[in-house]
Design a protein around this motif. Structure first.
Motif, short mmCIF file in Angstrom:
data_model
loop_
_atom_site.label_atom_id
_atom_site.label_comp_id
_atom_site.label_asym_id
_atom_site.label_seq_id
_atom_site.Cartn_x
_atom_site.Cartn_y
_atom_site.Cartn_z
N GLY A 1 1.06 64.47 -17.77
CA GLY A 1 -0.33 63.72 -17.91
C GLY A 1 -1.56 64.37 -16.84
N ARG A 2 -1.29 65.41 -16.21
CA ARG A 2 -2.32 66.17 -15.46
C ARG A 2 -3.65 66.95 -16.55
NH1 ARG A 2 -6.32 67.78 -14.29
NH2 ARG A 2 -7.19 68.65 -12.52
N HIS A 3 -2.79 67.55 -17.53
CA HIS A 3 -3.60 68.30 -18.51
C HIS A 3 -4.78 67.42 -19.15
CE1 HIS A 3 -4.87 71.34 -21.48
NE2 HIS A 3 -4.58 70.19 -22.40
N GLU A 4 -4.36 66.05 -19.35
CA GLU A 4 -5.33 65.27 -20.15
C GLU A 4 -5.96 64.46 -19.30
OE1 GLU A 4 -3.53 63.05 -22.97
OE2 GLU A 4 -3.60 64.29 -24.60
N ALA A 5 -5.67 64.32 -17.79
CA ALA A 5 -6.08 63.64 -16.91
C ALA A 5 -7.82 63.13 -16.84
CB ALA A 5 -5.73 63.51 -15.51
N THR A 6 -8.42 64.34 -16.74
CA THR A 6 -9.91 64.28 -16.88
C THR A 6 -10.58 63.76 -17.84
OG1 THR A 6 -10.02 65.91 -15.39
CG2 THR A 6 -12.01 65.25 -16.01
N GLY A 7 -10.01 64.03 -18.89
CA GLY A 7 -10.45 63.45 -20.48
C GLY A 7 -10.11 62.00 -20.57
N SER B 1 9.82 63.05 -8.98
CA SER B 1 9.17 63.32 -10.57
C SER B 1 8.83 61.96 -10.93
CB SER B 1 10.09 64.02 -11.19
OG SER B 1 9.59 64.25 -12.60
N TRP B 2 7.62 61.66 -11.59
CA TRP B 2 7.24 60.45 -12.31
C TRP B 2 6.98 60.75 -13.65
CZ3 TRP B 2 2.40 59.43 -8.60
CH2 TRP B 2 3.04 59.19 -7.32
N SER B 3 7.29 59.74 -14.64
CA SER B 3 7.14 59.69 -16.02
C SER B 3 5.63 59.79 -16.14
CB SER B 3 7.56 58.50 -16.67
OG SER B 3 7.08 57.50 -16.49
N GLU B 4 5.29 60.39 -17.51
CA GLU B 4 3.92 60.45 -18.01
C GLU B 4 3.26 58.88 -18.32
OE1 GLU B 4 0.96 62.50 -21.34
OE2 GLU B 4 3.12 63.04 -21.25
N GLU B 5 4.23 58.13 -18.67
CA GLU B 5 3.66 56.76 -18.89
C GLU B 5 3.38 56.03 -17.47
OE1 GLU B 5 5.72 57.99 -22.13
OE2 GLU B 5 6.37 57.87 -20.00
N TYR B 6 3.99 56.36 -16.43
CA TYR B 6 3.91 55.50 -15.10
C TYR B 6 2.60 56.52 -14.77
CZ TYR B 6 4.71 54.69 -9.98
OH TYR B 6 4.26 54.17 -8.95
N VAL B 7 2.29 57.69 -14.84
CA VAL B 7 1.29 58.49 -14.25
C VAL B 7 0.05 57.82 -14.96
CG1 VAL B 7 -0.23 60.65 -14.42
CG2 VAL B 7 2.44 60.74 -13.72
N ASN B 8 -0.16 57.70 -16.13
CA ASN B 8 -1.31 57.01 -17.04
C ASN B 8 -1.35 55.67 -16.70
OD1 ASN B 8 -1.50 59.68 -18.27
ND2 ASN B 8 -0.49 58.82 -20.33
N GLU B 9 -0.38 54.95 -16.47
CA GLU B 9 -0.71 53.48 -16.08
C GLU B 9 -1.13 53.40 -14.64
OE1 GLU B 9 3.13 51.46 -15.54
OE2 GLU B 9 3.49 51.77 -17.96
N ARG B 10 -0.82 54.41 -13.75
CA ARG B 10 -1.43 54.30 -12.43
C ARG B 10 -2.99 54.84 -12.52
NH1 ARG B 10 1.84 56.21 -7.33
NH2 ARG B 10 0.20 54.83 -6.25
N LEU B 11 -3.24 55.81 -13.29
CA LEU B 11 -4.39 56.35 -13.44
C LEU B 11 -5.52 55.16 -13.95
CD1 LEU B 11 -6.55 58.60 -13.66
CD2 LEU B 11 -5.89 59.11 -15.98
N LYS B 12 -5.18 54.69 -15.00
CA LYS B 12 -5.93 53.63 -15.61
C LYS B 12 -6.02 52.38 -14.59
CE LYS B 12 -6.23 50.25 -19.17
NZ LYS B 12 -6.80 49.19 -18.70
N LEU C 1 -17.71 59.27 -10.54
CA LEU C 1 -16.74 58.05 -11.01
C LEU C 1 -16.22 58.62 -12.58
CD1 LEU C 1 -15.38 55.19 -11.19
CD2 LEU C 1 -17.83 54.59 -12.08
N ALA C 2 -16.84 58.98 -13.27
CA ALA C 2 -16.36 59.15 -14.52
C ALA C 2 -15.62 60.01 -15.02
CB ALA C 2 -17.74 59.41 -15.39
N ASN C 3 -15.60 61.31 -14.34
CA ASN C 3 -14.64 62.35 -14.31
C ASN C 3 -13.45 62.53 -13.27
OD1 ASN C 3 -15.54 64.15 -12.28
ND2 ASN C 3 -17.32 64.90 -13.71
N ALA C 4 -13.45 61.53 -12.43
CA ALA C 4 -12.38 61.14 -11.35
C ALA C 4 -10.98 61.52 -11.78
CB ALA C 4 -12.64 60.23 -10.38
N GLY C 5 -10.72 61.14 -13.10
CA GLY C 5 -9.35 61.04 -13.53
C GLY C 5 -8.62 62.16 -13.08
N GLY C 6 -9.08 63.32 -13.30
CA GLY C 6 -8.52 64.93 -12.78
C GLY C 6 -8.03 64.91 -11.38
N VAL C 7 -8.69 64.40 -10.45
CA VAL C 7 -8.37 64.69 -9.13
C VAL C 7 -7.36 63.39 -8.93
CG1 VAL C 7 -10.22 62.96 -8.15
CG2 VAL C 7 -9.41 64.89 -6.73
N VAL C 8 -7.61 62.16 -9.36
CA VAL C 8 -6.57 61.03 -9.20
C VAL C 8 -4.99 61.79 -9.56
CG1 VAL C 8 -5.83 59.02 -9.94
CG2 VAL C 8 -8.21 59.15 -9.55
N VAL C 9 -5.02 62.26 -10.84
CA VAL C 9 -3.62 62.78 -11.08
C VAL C 9 -3.24 64.18 -10.49
CG1 VAL C 9 -2.12 63.51 -13.02
CG2 VAL C 9 -3.73 61.78 -13.25
#
Length: 422
Positions: free
Chosen positions: A187-193, A367-378, A346-354
């Motif tokens: 999930g890191r590659h897509e995190a900022t976007g 190790s965490w799943s991509e679904e778990y990473v994306n849920e926590r990011l949201k 605020l808007a592009n903080a997704g990258g640093v969060v992940v």
């Protein structure tokens, strides 16, 4: 002789911090230390080029603040890198981490070079020598670099390996944004976007603007811009224009974003100027910024929306995918014109969060799943947006000022609770 003042992004940072500190009722002594980076390192990097010659590159690593945790921030390879830009980017990282409330300070690095003109072997040698020269001040407990403009997961892998060789053992937590095989996070590659997309949906919801029928324009088709375009398109907005360094492409009926991304990634060096799509017209980056649209996402470099073009912007909402794309002067013009802007921190903080999630996994060997990473990011992005939206309404300020009210308070309070040593 022209008296036009040269744009300095660090002046931008200081102006916004001072404004937030004033609203918060801080005295100058309360926030004085936050106006200056804690540490600035400049290095000269001699590299043996493929033709046998030696070229010396200039590099930087700046740590703006470590009051709330280790410094965190990318490394940029670009021909226009300079110390003021790196200082500004490091400071933005401090406040970005604070606004989403993760336990990091801000850092940033850069090398003055054009990576497109360097071979892979030259880039690898440059990266390894630069890593060795900044090694005394980086580390999983001190300062954790990440990818930025001109760098990617492979570069982070070289940094991790170089640092590990110097330490004599594997240290995956020294960088984030690594290849998955070296301890990178799903999930890191897509995190900022993804964070940009989530913020776009949040601001449309807050303004009662329906997704269906809304349009988006995206400046920049690097990692942040292309993934923002892909996910915003997938979320149901009509993406009518995108751009890269070569030009912009525009179709009022909507672009085929999956096809465009596939074309750009098919071969290194593919540019939008050579893309042939149905109903596409070619425009400049300047024209792209001024298109009539619901949402504008500047996801290229800083100083793109300034006092020269702010009066021509026709977007209802601006979501800053890049760092510092809007100047202080432009902010005032946009505010007077009623254009809502969601700030970069605020808007592009997704990258640093992940990146934070990746670091946590590395230092805890989990190790965490991509679904778990994306849920926590949201969850984190939604909470941060709501907090900024609420304080901006309460104080009757812009969203940028609202974000800095939260971030500056967290940083200044941490600094003051720790006190000045000795």
């Amino acid at each position: 002789m022209s008296t036009t003042k040269k744009y300095n992004p660090y002046d931008n940072v200081q102006a916004v911090v001072k404004n937030a500190a004033s609203i918060l009722g801080y005295s100058h002594d309360d926030y004085e230390a936050v106006l200056f980076p804690e540490r600035e390192l400049k290095v000269s990097i001699p590299i043996r080029m493929d033709d046998g010659s030696v070229h010396v590159f200039e590099g930087y690593r700046v740590q703006h603040s470590t009051s709330r945790g280790p410094a965190k921030g990318g490394i940029r390879y670009h021909q226009n890198v300079n110390i003021d830009e790196v200082k500004a980017l490091a400071a933005w990282m401090t406040f970005k981490c604070a606004v989403v409330n993760i336990p990091y300070g801000g850092g940033k690095g850069g090398i003055v070079c054009d990576p497109s003109k360097l071979s892979d072997s030259e880039l690898r040698r440059l990266t390894r020598r630069f890593t060795a020269m900044i090694a005394p001040i980086i580390g999983p407990d001190q300062d954790i670099p990440a990818p930025d403009v001109g760098t990617n997961a492979n570069v982070m892998g070289w940094i991790m390996d170089t640092y590990s060789m110097l330490k004599g053992h594997c240290v995956p937590g020294v960088v984030t944004g690594k290849p998955l095989e070296l301890g990178g996070a799903l999930g890191r590659h897509e995190a900022t976007g993804r964070g940009v997309m989530l913020t776009t949906l949040n601001i449309l919801k807050a303004l009662d603007i329906p997704v269906k029928g809304s349009t988006a324009v995206i400046q920049g088709m690097g990692n942040v811009g292309s993934i923002s375009a892909k996910l915003i398109h997938k979320a149901g907005l009509k993406v009518i224009a995108v751009s890269d360094v070569s030009c912009g492409i525009y179709n009022p009926e909507g672009l085929n974003i999956p096809e465009i991304i596939e074309y750009l990634s098919a071969k290194k060096g593919n540019l939008l100027k050579d893309y042939k799509g149905d109903g596409v017209s070619y425009i400049s980056n300047e024209e792209l910024l001024e298109l009539k649209t619901t949402v504008l996402v500047p996801a290229a470099l800083e100083n793109q929306i300034n006092e020269k073009n702010a009066k021509k912007i026709q977007a209802k909402v601006i979501v800053e995918g890049a760092n510092g794309p809007t100047t202080v002067e432009a902010d005032e013009i946009l505010k007077k014109r009623g254009i809502i802007l969601v700030p970069d921190i605020l808007a592009n903080a997704g990258g640093v969060v992940v990146s934070y999630f990746e670091w946590v996994q590395n230092i805890q060997s989990v190790s965490w799943s991509e679904e778990y990473v994306n849920e926590r990011l949201k969850t984190i992005m939604d909470q941060a947006f709501q907090a900024v939206w609420d304080i901006a309404r309460e104080k009757d300020t812009s969203l940028r000022t609202g974000a800095y009210l939260i971030a500056v308070k967290r940083v200044v309070d941490a600094k003051n609770l720790r006190g000045i040593w000795p």
